[in-house]
Design a protein around this motif. Sequence first.
Motif, PDB file in Angstrom:
ATOM      1  N   LYS A  14       0.826  -1.212   0.000  1.00  0.00           N
ATOM      2  CA  LYS A  14       0.000   0.000   0.000  1.00  0.00           C
ATOM      3  C   LYS A  14       0.861   1.262   0.000  1.00  0.00           C
ATOM      4  O   LYS A  14       0.480   2.283  -0.561  1.00  0.00           O
ATOM      5  CB  LYS A  14      -0.910  -0.029   1.226  1.00  0.00           C
ATOM      6  N   PHE A  15       2.028   1.196   0.652  1.00  0.00           N
ATOM      7  CA  PHE A  15       2.925   2.342   0.773  1.00  0.00           C
ATOM      8  C   PHE A  15       4.265   2.036   0.115  1.00  0.00           C
ATOM      9  O   PHE A  15       4.602   0.876  -0.101  1.00  0.00           O
ATOM     10  CB  PHE A  15       3.145   2.694   2.249  1.00  0.00           C
ATOM     11  N   SER A  16       5.035   3.088  -0.170  1.00  0.00           N
ATOM     12  CA  SER A  16       6.351   2.893  -0.758  1.00  0.00           C
ATOM     13  C   SER A  16       7.368   3.825  -0.103  1.00  0.00           C
ATOM     14  O   SER A  16       7.004   4.713   0.675  1.00  0.00           O
ATOM     15  CB  SER A  16       6.299   3.110  -2.273  1.00  0.00           C
ATOM     16  N   VAL A  17       8.637   3.619  -0.416  1.00  0.00           N
ATOM     17  CA  VAL A  17       9.719   4.425   0.142  1.00  0.00           C
ATOM     18  C   VAL A  17       9.428   5.898  -0.138  1.00  0.00           C
ATOM     19  O   VAL A  17       9.093   6.276  -1.253  1.00  0.00           O
ATOM     20  CB  VAL A  17      11.076   3.996  -0.459  1.00  0.00           C
ATOM     21  N   ILE A  33      11.313   4.028   4.804  1.00  0.00           N
ATOM     22  CA  ILE A  33      12.637   3.965   4.183  1.00  0.00           C
ATOM     23  C   ILE A  33      12.917   2.614   3.525  1.00  0.00           C
ATOM     24  O   ILE A  33      13.888   2.480   2.794  1.00  0.00           O
ATOM     25  CB  ILE A  33      13.766   4.309   5.181  1.00  0.00           C
ATOM     26  N   ASP A  34      12.075   1.627   3.788  1.00  0.00           N
ATOM     27  CA  ASP A  34      12.251   0.323   3.153  1.00  0.00           C
ATOM     28  C   ASP A  34      10.940  -0.457   3.281  1.00  0.00           C
ATOM     29  O   ASP A  34      10.168  -0.229   4.215  1.00  0.00           O
ATOM     30  CB  ASP A  34      13.389  -0.455   3.811  1.00  0.00           C
ATOM     31  N   VAL A  35      10.731  -1.362   2.327  1.00  0.00           N
ATOM     32  CA  VAL A  35       9.510  -2.171   2.295  1.00  0.00           C
ATOM     33  C   VAL A  35       9.894  -3.639   2.182  1.00  0.00           C
ATOM     34  O   VAL A  35      10.696  -4.011   1.337  1.00  0.00           O
ATOM     35  CB  VAL A  35       8.621  -1.788   1.081  1.00  0.00           C
ATOM     36  N   TYR A  61       7.084  -2.483   7.030  1.00  0.00           N
ATOM     37  CA  TYR A  61       7.808  -1.276   6.634  1.00  0.00           C
ATOM     38  C   TYR A  61       8.833  -0.861   7.692  1.00  0.00           C
ATOM     39  O   TYR A  61       8.567  -0.953   8.890  1.00  0.00           O
ATOM     40  CB  TYR A  61       6.821  -0.120   6.451  1.00  0.00           C
ATOM     41  N   HIS A  62       9.978  -0.372   7.202  1.00  0.00           N
ATOM     42  CA  HIS A  62      10.981   0.256   8.052  1.00  0.00           C
ATOM     43  C   HIS A  62      10.664   1.754   8.007  1.00  0.00           C
ATOM     44  O   HIS A  62      10.599   2.336   6.913  1.00  0.00           O
ATOM     45  CB  HIS A  62      12.385  -0.004   7.508  1.00  0.00           C
ATOM     46  N   VAL A  63      10.456   2.346   9.183  1.00  0.00           N
ATOM     47  CA  VAL A  63       9.971   3.720   9.278  1.00  0.00           C
ATOM     48  C   VAL A  63      10.880   4.555  10.179  1.00  0.00           C
ATOM     49  O   VAL A  63      11.192   4.133  11.304  1.00  0.00           O
ATOM     50  CB  VAL A  63       8.535   3.725   9.857  1.00  0.00           C
ATOM     51  N   TYR A  73       9.788  -0.972  12.889  1.00  0.00           N
ATOM     52  CA  TYR A  73       9.401  -1.999  11.916  1.00  0.00           C
ATOM     53  C   TYR A  73       7.915  -2.218  12.131  1.00  0.00           C
ATOM     54  O   TYR A  73       7.490  -2.630  13.220  1.00  0.00           O
ATOM     55  CB  TYR A  73      10.210  -3.270  12.152  1.00  0.00           C
ATOM     56  N   VAL A  74       7.099  -1.926  11.103  1.00  0.00           N
ATOM     57  CA  VAL A  74       5.658  -1.826  11.301  1.00  0.00           C
ATOM     58  C   VAL A  74       4.898  -2.602  10.236  1.00  0.00           C
ATOM     59  O   VAL A  74       5.196  -2.509   9.040  1.00  0.00           O
ATOM     60  CB  VAL A  74       5.208  -0.352  11.256  1.00  0.00           C
ATOM     61  N   ALA A  75       3.884  -3.331  10.678  1.00  0.00           N
ATOM     62  CA  ALA A  75       2.999  -4.050   9.767  1.00  0.00           C
ATOM     63  C   ALA A  75       2.093  -3.059   9.029  1.00  0.00           C
ATOM     64  O   ALA A  75       1.679  -2.041   9.586  1.00  0.00           O
ATOM     65  CB  ALA A  75       2.137  -5.038  10.539  1.00  0.00           C
ATOM     66  N   GLU A  76       1.777  -3.385   7.793  1.00  0.00           N
ATOM     67  CA  GLU A  76       0.952  -2.510   6.969  1.00  0.00           C
ATOM     68  C   GLU A  76      -0.386  -2.173   7.625  1.00  0.00           C
ATOM     69  O   GLU A  76      -0.851  -1.039   7.551  1.00  0.00           O
ATOM     70  CB  GLU A  76       0.714  -3.144   5.594  1.00  0.00           C
TER      71      GLU A  76
END
Length: 112
Positions: A14-17, A33-35, A61-63, A73-76
């Motif tokens: 759903k999201f991107s860098v 910053i990373d997917v 995602y790395h945020v 580090y987060v789940a979508e």
Amino acid sequence: MSMNTDNSIDAEAKFSVGDVIHHRRFAYRGVIIDVDPDFQLTDEWYEEVAKSRPPKDQPWYHVLVHGETHSAYVAERNLEADTTGEPIEHPKVDVIFTGMEDGRYVNSMMAN
């Protein structure tokens, strides 16, 4: 952590860098910053940290966390788009990105 510049993963996520997000459960803002296409850390980390037990087979995602010096580090399923238009304050933002355009950060590794 490697910087992912493979857009095929972003097509499924759903999201991107460079996207600015808001964490639904913990109410912080950040920039991706990373997917990862699915959970990539250890089972021990998941058991200790991921208390809501988000699905491992969906994107993570790395945020960079706004106003902090760490990343998360987060789940979508725990993320939503941030619509404030405000920049993210984190020491690594200027290292990873060249700036903001249209409400999202431009990755310095992809800028030419």
